[in-house]
Design an enzyme around this catalytic site. Structure first.
Site, PDB file in Angstrom:
ATOM      1  N   LEU A 339       0.811  -1.216   0.000  1.00 40.05           N
ATOM      2  CA  LEU A 339       0.000   0.000   0.000  1.00 40.05           C
ATOM      3  C   LEU A 339       0.842   1.263   0.000  1.00 40.05           C
ATOM      4  O   LEU A 339       0.437   2.293  -0.530  1.00 40.05           O
ATOM      5  CB  LEU A 339      -0.929   0.024   1.219  1.00 40.05           C
ATOM      6  CG  LEU A 339      -1.918  -1.135   1.355  1.00 40.05           C
ATOM      7  CD1 LEU A 339      -2.680  -1.011   2.663  1.00 40.05           C
ATOM      8  CD2 LEU A 339      -2.874  -1.153   0.183  1.00 40.05           C
ATOM      9  N   GLY A 340       1.981   1.227   0.628  1.00 39.76           N
ATOM     10  CA  GLY A 340       2.825   2.405   0.738  1.00 39.76           C
ATOM     11  C   GLY A 340       4.152   2.029   1.336  1.00 39.76           C
ATOM     12  O   GLY A 340       4.395   0.881   1.697  1.00 39.76           O
ATOM     13  N   GLY A 342       7.958   3.823   3.392  1.00 39.86           N
ATOM     14  CA  GLY A 342       8.626   4.936   4.054  1.00 39.86           C
ATOM     15  C   GLY A 342      10.022   4.529   4.478  1.00 39.86           C
ATOM     16  O   GLY A 342      10.447   3.394   4.256  1.00 39.86           O
ATOM     17  N   GLY A 343      10.756   5.479   5.069  1.00 40.06           N
ATOM     18  CA  GLY A 343      12.126   5.210   5.451  1.00 40.06           C
ATOM     19  C   GLY A 343      12.264   4.138   6.508  1.00 40.06           C
ATOM     20  O   GLY A 343      13.285   3.469   6.595  1.00 40.06           O
ATOM     21  N   PHE A 344      11.226   3.948   7.343  1.00 37.37           N
ATOM     22  CA  PHE A 344      11.314   2.966   8.413  1.00 37.37           C
ATOM     23  C   PHE A 344      10.472   1.728   8.158  1.00 37.37           C
ATOM     24  O   PHE A 344      10.483   0.814   8.961  1.00 37.37           O
ATOM     25  CB  PHE A 344      10.893   3.591   9.749  1.00 37.37           C
ATOM     26  CG  PHE A 344      12.038   4.222  10.485  1.00 37.37           C
ATOM     27  CD1 PHE A 344      12.821   3.494  11.363  1.00 37.37           C
ATOM     28  CD2 PHE A 344      12.354   5.547  10.276  1.00 37.37           C
ATOM     29  CE1 PHE A 344      13.875   4.069  12.024  1.00 37.37           C
ATOM     30  CE2 PHE A 344      13.408   6.139  10.939  1.00 37.37           C
ATOM     31  CZ  PHE A 344      14.174   5.394  11.820  1.00 37.37           C
ATOM     32  N   THR A 346       7.478  -0.602   5.283  1.00 37.23           N
ATOM     33  CA  THR A 346       6.570  -0.737   4.152  1.00 37.23           C
ATOM     34  C   THR A 346       5.206  -1.183   4.681  1.00 37.23           C
ATOM     35  O   THR A 346       5.125  -1.982   5.612  1.00 37.23           O
ATOM     36  CB  THR A 346       7.107  -1.769   3.153  1.00 37.23           C
ATOM     37  OG1 THR A 346       8.434  -1.383   2.763  1.00 37.23           O
ATOM     38  CG2 THR A 346       6.230  -1.841   1.917  1.00 37.23           C
ATOM     39  N   VAL A 347       4.135  -0.666   4.075  1.00 41.36           N
ATOM     40  CA  VAL A 347       2.781  -0.964   4.518  1.00 41.36           C
ATOM     41  C   VAL A 347       2.123  -1.910   3.517  1.00 41.36           C
ATOM     42  O   VAL A 347       2.138  -1.661   2.303  1.00 41.36           O
ATOM     43  CB  VAL A 347       1.944   0.319   4.662  1.00 41.36           C
ATOM     44  CG1 VAL A 347       0.548  -0.010   5.170  1.00 41.36           C
ATOM     45  CG2 VAL A 347       2.630   1.288   5.612  1.00 41.36           C
ATOM     46  N   LYS A 361       2.146  -2.418   8.847  1.00 39.83           N
ATOM     47  CA  LYS A 361       3.405  -1.713   8.621  1.00 39.83           C
ATOM     48  C   LYS A 361       4.549  -2.573   9.140  1.00 39.83           C
ATOM     49  O   LYS A 361       4.671  -2.808  10.342  1.00 39.83           O
ATOM     50  CB  LYS A 361       3.390  -0.361   9.347  1.00 39.83           C
ATOM     51  CG  LYS A 361       4.649   0.471   9.129  1.00 39.83           C
ATOM     52  CD  LYS A 361       4.522   1.817   9.843  1.00 39.83           C
ATOM     53  CE  LYS A 361       5.736   2.690   9.619  1.00 39.83           C
ATOM     54  NZ  LYS A 361       5.617   3.983  10.316  1.00 39.83           N
ATOM     55  N   ASP A 460       4.530  15.442  13.184  1.00 37.37           N
ATOM     56  CA  ASP A 460       4.607  15.184  11.739  1.00 37.37           C
ATOM     57  C   ASP A 460       3.212  15.236  11.111  1.00 37.37           C
ATOM     58  O   ASP A 460       2.843  14.364  10.321  1.00 37.37           O
ATOM     59  CB  ASP A 460       5.264  13.827  11.472  1.00 37.37           C
ATOM     60  CG  ASP A 460       5.877  13.748  10.074  1.00 37.37           C
ATOM     61  OD1 ASP A 460       6.053  14.815   9.443  1.00 37.37           O
ATOM     62  OD2 ASP A 460       6.172  12.628   9.615  1.00 37.37           O
TER      63      ASP A 460
END
Length: 645
Positions: A339-340, A342-344, A346-347, A361, A460
């Site tokens: 789905l998405g 990021g740096g920390f 994956t979803v 996540k 954030d």
């Protein structure tokens, strides 16, 4: 005769491993073709390179990043050419990927009351992988004017009347027509430097020019494979792009056949270094306490693992379920639908045994230092609010860590508020629904600050981190940067800046603005709802081309508001316009530079729910220059979920 230590024979057996480990750990980072240099007092290293230092036919570094070592007044000065103009390199910061430059033109004029360092050109970055950092601010020089307007400062040392203006101050270029200036130039300086001389700007502006500006660089697209394989990007006059490898060889695209070798060398090097540390620790334990207990100390887990386990035990009563890693694989069908990212982490899309859809996540093992895991579980695990995403469970098995959230079918808010993306969505979000979403986000923030026993500072807030359920109810997500603090505290202690450029409050990176508090989230919320009204990203707020693209997003908002223009093209009724203006005015109050000038989040809700007539337009501050690239993360790189659909 001195008796040998009881464990001395064992120590002698370990010492050879120690000496073997040292060279294994130190030989991995050599690049024979990419040496470092020093030009004057400035160290020059990759991706920058010295012109004519290696060969006239090839170089190791990015194209356009060549440095000239020029002798000036018995000094060796590093210079770089940008768009045909020369800039002195003051310093290079490889760790933060920043370079400090000063225009050569402004240095050729010596300081003095009757000598003006005239800016003769704009800074032209061409297509180089360079951005302006958030520390800069734009200033515009208008030369040969009849008069200077009240929104500008007259420069007193030029023969013909000239004016200086900081960041356009929300004015349009047409506002200068009546002053018949013969020319203008936009340049960039460090914001803090210009702020220090504001009282005497007309005579001391040259000091800020001579202190220069900052740029940051990013990895070039054609360098991805090379750098991922452990190489360094370079260029050959005939072959074109080449990749320099750590073993001294070169390849056309990446270090072929060396990826596994590099990983193996890294593993061996790190393992050998760790072995050396273990040996030293063993030696210490042997001589410190020659008993059998020293062996047990080697079985201790890492501090990171201990912190996470201690946290889980302490908050075991939280209503979140602990899953095994095999359960995570099963619910995501072996991580089939992404789905998405990021740096920390994956979803992935998943499904529980009862049929409920979830978003899972999975944290990157290479970056899983435990802190984001603890932040997410500690913050979301304490909450139960309609406008905060629900954490259903987690997984912690050594370095395998995952977080299980409720699934948001409409994804993130971002794709519904930006005009070029709105047209691609099947369902249009009207301004009334945007207003309801803004109010829901504010209620979620109010709960985090006043409704929890332990206050939560998100740090954030941005469109990516606002998820929408099937009814477009907003839910605040991604608490990886969150800070928890007690209700007795009003100011949060922070060792480093964190957040996303474009939404980060000034006090987070500059303590002169004030302390970090819930007002920092109010600032980010203000930028968020201004984006919702403006229908475009605040970090890409240019309209049209040329100098107009320099207009900072809130400046553009103020300009449209003062002209009583509709901020959304889709607005058709006075009621819709009232919703948009209310959100705009509240957003502008939220982004005031000083925290004490911003309303509290409960006051924000009161303003949104109140009448339009009761709202006053806030004073217009001098805004900071936005970054010129997509959002960059402080303290983590693109960690947030980019999209959940």
């Amino acid at each position: 005769m001195i008796e040998p230590h009881p464990h001395s024979h064992f120590l002698l057996l370990l010492l050879p491993f120690f000496f073997i480990a040292l060279p294994a750990a130190s030989n991995d980072s050599t690049y024979p073709n990419c040496p470092s240099y020093k030009c004057g007092d400035v160290p020059i290293s990759y991706p920058f390179w010295i012109n004519d230092s290696e060969s006239t036919t090839q170089f190791c570094g990015y194209q356009g990043f060549g440095i000239n070592c020029s002798p000036i007044l018995n000094e060796i000065v590093p210079e770089i050419r940008l768009g045909g103009d020369s800039y002195h390199v003051q310093w290079i910061f490889p760790e933060s990927r920043k370079i400090s430059l000063v225009d050569e033109d402004v240095l050729t004029v010596r300081p003095g009351p009757d000598r003006c360092p005239r800016v003769r050109h704009r800074i032209n970055l061409q297509t180089l992988p360079l951005n302006y950092t958030s520390h800069n601010v734009n200033i515009t020089f208008h030369f040969g004017c009849i008069e200077c307007p009240d929104f500008a400062t007259e420069i007193q040392c030029f023969e013909r009347k000239s004016c200086l203006q900081i960041m356009n101050n929300g004015t349009d270029e047409s506002d200068w027509d009546e002053f018949s200036c013969t020319g203008d130039v936009v340049t960039t300086v460090i914001r803090d430097n210009i702020n220090r001389i504001l009282p005497n700007l007309s005579t001391t502006f040259g000091d800020a020019l001579r202190l220069g500006f900052e740029l940051e660089w990013w990895r070039m697209d054609d360098c991805d494979k090379c750098e991922e394989s452990g190489g360094r990007c370079g260029h050959h006059n005939i072959a074109g792009f080449i990749c320099f490898c750590s073993d001294g060889t070169t390849n056309k695209d990446y270090c072929k056949g060396t990826r596994q070798n590099l990983r193996m060398k890294l593993v061996i090097g790190v393992g050998s270094a760790l072995l050396a540390v273990v040996v030293i620790f063993i030696i210490y334990c042997i001589f410190k306490s020659p008993s059998s207990n020293w062996v047990a100390s080697l079985k201790h887990k890492t501090e990171d693992d201990r912190n996470v386990e201690a946290f889980i035990m302490k908050y075991g009563a939280l209503s979140t379920k602990r899953y095994k890693y095999c359960d995570i694989k099963e619910m995501t069908n072996s991580f089939q639908i992404k789905l998405g990212y990021g740096g920390f982490g994956t979803v992935f899309k998943g499904k529980l045994s009862d049929g409920r859809l979830v978003a899972v996540k999975v944290l990157n093992s290479s970056k899983a230092n435990g802190q984001e895991f603890i932040n997410e579980v500690a913050s979301i695990g304490r909450t139960a609010h309609v406008n905060i995403v629900t954490l259903l469970g987690f997984c912690f098995e050594n370095k395998k860590r995952a977080l299980v959230y409720e699934y948001m079918p409409n994804g993130s808010l971002e794709k519904f508020i930006h005009s070029h993306e709105r047209m691609e969505t099947s369902e249009h979000i009207g301004v009334k629904r945007l207003y309801e979403i803004a109010l829901g986000i504010a209620n979620g923030l109010d709960y985090m600050y006043r409704g929890c026993n332990t206050r939560i500072l998100h740090l954030d807030i941005k469109p990516h981190n606002i998820l929408l359920d099937e009814d477009f109810c907003p839910k605040i997500a991604d608490f990886g940067l969150a800070k928890l603090y007690s209700r007795k505290e009003s100011i949060v202690s922070m060792l480093e800046a964190r957040g996303t450029i474009g939404y980060i409050a000034p006090e987070i990176y500059n303590k002169n603005f004030g302390g970090v508090s819930h007002k920092s989230d109010v600032y980010s919320y203000g930028m968020l709802i201004l984006e919702m009204v403006g229908g475009r990203k605040n970090i890409d707020a240019g309209v049209g081309s040329g100098r107009t693209s320099e207009i900072y997003f809130p400046d553009w908002i103020y300009s449209r508001l003062n002209k009583d223009e509709f901020l959304l093209d889709s607005l058709k009724t006075p009621e819709e316009n009232d919703y948009a203006r209310k959100m705009t005015i509240v957003g502008l109050w939220c982004i005031q530079p000083a925290p004490n000038q911003r309303p509290s989040i409960d006051k924000v809700i009161e303003m949104l729910e109140g009448s339009m007539e009761a709202l006053e337009v806030p004073p217009k501050p001098i805004f900071s220059s936005p970054p010129r690239s997509p959002a960059t993360i402080y303290s983590r790189t693109s960690e947030s979920i980019t999209e959940i659909t």
